[in-house]
Design an enzyme around this catalytic site. Structure first.
Site, PDB file in Angstrom:
ATOM      1  N   GLY A  38      45.298  32.789 -66.732  1.00 53.07           N
ATOM      2  CA  GLY A  38      46.116  32.562 -67.928  1.00 53.07           C
ATOM      3  C   GLY A  38      45.364  32.939 -69.185  1.00 53.07           C
ATOM      4  N   HIS A  44      45.204  41.785 -69.768  1.00 59.06           N
ATOM      5  CA  HIS A  44      45.971  41.359 -68.579  1.00 59.06           C
ATOM      6  C   HIS A  44      47.276  42.157 -68.473  1.00 59.06           C
ATOM      7  CE1 HIS A  44      43.702  37.488 -69.404  1.00 59.06           C
ATOM      8  NE2 HIS A  44      43.420  37.683 -68.142  1.00 59.06           N
ATOM      9  N   GLN A 155      37.979  45.827 -64.759  1.00 58.29           N
ATOM     10  CA  GLN A 155      36.593  46.286 -64.673  1.00 58.29           C
ATOM     11  C   GLN A 155      35.644  45.380 -65.466  1.00 58.29           C
ATOM     12  OE1 GLN A 155      35.842  50.302 -66.111  1.00 58.29           O
ATOM     13  NE2 GLN A 155      33.710  49.720 -66.459  1.00 58.29           N
ATOM     14  N   ASP A 157      35.115  42.319 -65.374  1.00 62.02           N
ATOM     15  CA  ASP A 157      34.380  41.456 -64.435  1.00 62.02           C
ATOM     16  C   ASP A 157      33.930  42.332 -63.268  1.00 62.02           C
ATOM     17  OD1 ASP A 157      34.724  38.618 -65.522  1.00 62.02           O
ATOM     18  OD2 ASP A 157      36.760  39.388 -65.583  1.00 62.02           O
ATOM     19  N   SER A 192      38.723  39.543 -73.840  1.00 60.21           N
ATOM     20  CA  SER A 192      38.414  38.421 -72.957  1.00 60.21           C
ATOM     21  C   SER A 192      39.113  37.191 -73.497  1.00 60.21           C
ATOM     22  CB  SER A 192      36.896  38.189 -72.955  1.00 60.21           C
ATOM     23  OG  SER A 192      36.607  36.908 -72.426  1.00 60.21           O
ATOM     24  N   ARG A 194      37.883  34.451 -73.528  1.00 59.22           N
ATOM     25  CA  ARG A 194      36.858  33.637 -74.201  1.00 59.22           C
ATOM     26  C   ARG A 194      36.559  34.144 -75.611  1.00 59.22           C
ATOM     27  NH1 ARG A 194      34.779  33.193 -68.570  1.00 59.22           N
ATOM     28  NH2 ARG A 194      34.855  30.981 -68.056  1.00 59.22           N
TER      29      ARG A 194
HETATM   30  O1  PAF Z   1      39.063  36.935 -63.300  1.00 55.52           O
HETATM   31  C1  PAF Z   1      39.695  35.862 -63.267  1.00 55.52           C
HETATM   32  O2  PAF Z   1      40.509  35.571 -64.133  1.00 55.52           O
HETATM   33  C2  PAF Z   1      39.423  34.878 -62.130  1.00 55.52           C
HETATM   34  O3  PAF Z   1      38.098  34.901 -61.745  1.00 55.52           O
HETATM   35  C3  PAF Z   1      40.347  35.092 -60.922  1.00 55.52           C
HETATM   36  C4  PAF Z   1      40.119  36.440 -60.278  1.00 55.52           C
HETATM   37  C5  PAF Z   1      41.805  34.968 -61.356  1.00 55.52           C
HETATM   38  C6  PAF Z   1      40.067  34.012 -59.864  1.00 55.52           C
HETATM   39  O4  PAF Z   1      40.271  32.735 -60.380  1.00 55.52           O
END
Ligand code: PAF
Length: 288
Positions: A38, A44, A155, A157, A192, A194
């Site tokens: 979320g 996203h 990418q 992460d 991000s 964050r």
């Molecule tokens: O990248 C994320 O947001 C989380 O690590 C994931 C892949 C949804 C797993 O909780």
């Protein structure tokens, strides 16, 4: 399940979500999943758009997974706003959103976990013990619930993606894992969830991460092959740029994530550290 006329059907009960995905697949439709925690942003949404290219049905999971946060990390303050997330998804006509409570994913008696291997022990694994066990376990559960034909991960992460690819291969899971390029703000900051913790002054300082990574990539493009020297300079650029702490700044093999001495044909620069209280990570492919 709950729904409004214009937003995606929301499933709070994992078994109901799984039954819906199974019905689609029995009707010959491919299901693609975008797993998220979320606090959605443009990065996203890019994953959602990409997912649509691979399949007939797009599902998004929104679940702040408690098992991937170590004690003292930001689990409690991690931003949660399901309505805002659903509003952002509305234009994309997502076919289903899985938004379970922690007790629905980890009910009483739950006691299994995926044990990721060596690739999960370096870098993030050293600074966030147990993190990738939590990630791989919840991703295995999510992909199993969706019976996903394809799943899209960002990418940004990079190590997470590499660890998940390893798991999917090792455990013969039928899901194709697709990497979506990191989405950046116009000034280069990797998007991000964050980033919203950063004050304006910290956000300005955080730009050093992208600048240092791009300088590194430019040097490789100009012919530099000494990965150790590049890593030292990357670290120095981050220090000079005012990062408050640096967990790592490395040049690694893109598959194994082992540090390189010499740039080969699959090299990635990875950085993690703090600006203020916020821990940020970023990376850049150096040779692709
Ligand atoms: O990248 C994320 O947001 C989380 O690590 C994931 C892949 C949804 C797993 O909780």
């Amino acid at each position: 399940m709950s729904s409004s006329s214009s937003s995606a059907p929301v499933f709070h009960v994992p078994a109901e979500f799984q039954a819906q995905c199974l019905a689609w697949q029995r009707a010959g439709q491919r299901v693609g999943m975008v797993p998220t925690m979320g606090a959605l942003h443009e990065g996203h949404l890019q994953l959602v758009r990409l997912c649509r290219q691979y399949c007939d049905r797009v599902v998004v999971s929104i679940f702040v997974n408690p098992t991937q946060f170590a004690p003292g990390e930001d689990f409690d303050r991690y931003p949660r706003d399901l309505d805002a997330d659903l509003d952002l998804l509305r234009p994309y006509a997502v076919d289903g959103v899985l938004a379970p409570a922690p007790s629905a994913m980890y009910p009483a008696g739950y006691s299994s976990a995926v044990q990721p291997g060596k690739i999960a022990q370096v870098l993030e694994g050293q600074f966030r013990p147990g993190h990738f066990q939590g990630v791989t376990t919840v991703v295995a559960k999510l992909l199993g619930l969706a019976r996903a034909d394809v799943a899209i991960f960002g990418q940004k992460d990079y190590q997470q993606l590499a660890v998940i690819r390893r798991m999917v291969t090792d455990l013969n899971m039928p899901t194709e894992i697709v990497m979506a390029p990191t989405h950046r703000e116009p000034d280069g900051l990797a998007m991000s969830s964050r980033n919203r913790y950063l004050t304006p002054e910290e956000r300005e300082r955080a730009l050093v991460i992208a600048r240092a990574l791009f300088r590194c990539r430019d040097r490789v493009a100009a012919g530099e092959r000494d990965a150790r020297e590049l890593a030292v300079d990357l670290m120095q650029d981050l220090i000079d740029g005012g990062m408050d702490s640096i967990d790592y700044a490395v040049i690694a093999d893109g598959q194994t994530l082992e540090s390189l001495n010499v740039i080969g044909d699959d090299a990635v620069a990875l950085v993690a550290g703090h600006v203020g209280r916020t821990r940020l990570i970023d990376n850049l492919l150096l040779t692709k």
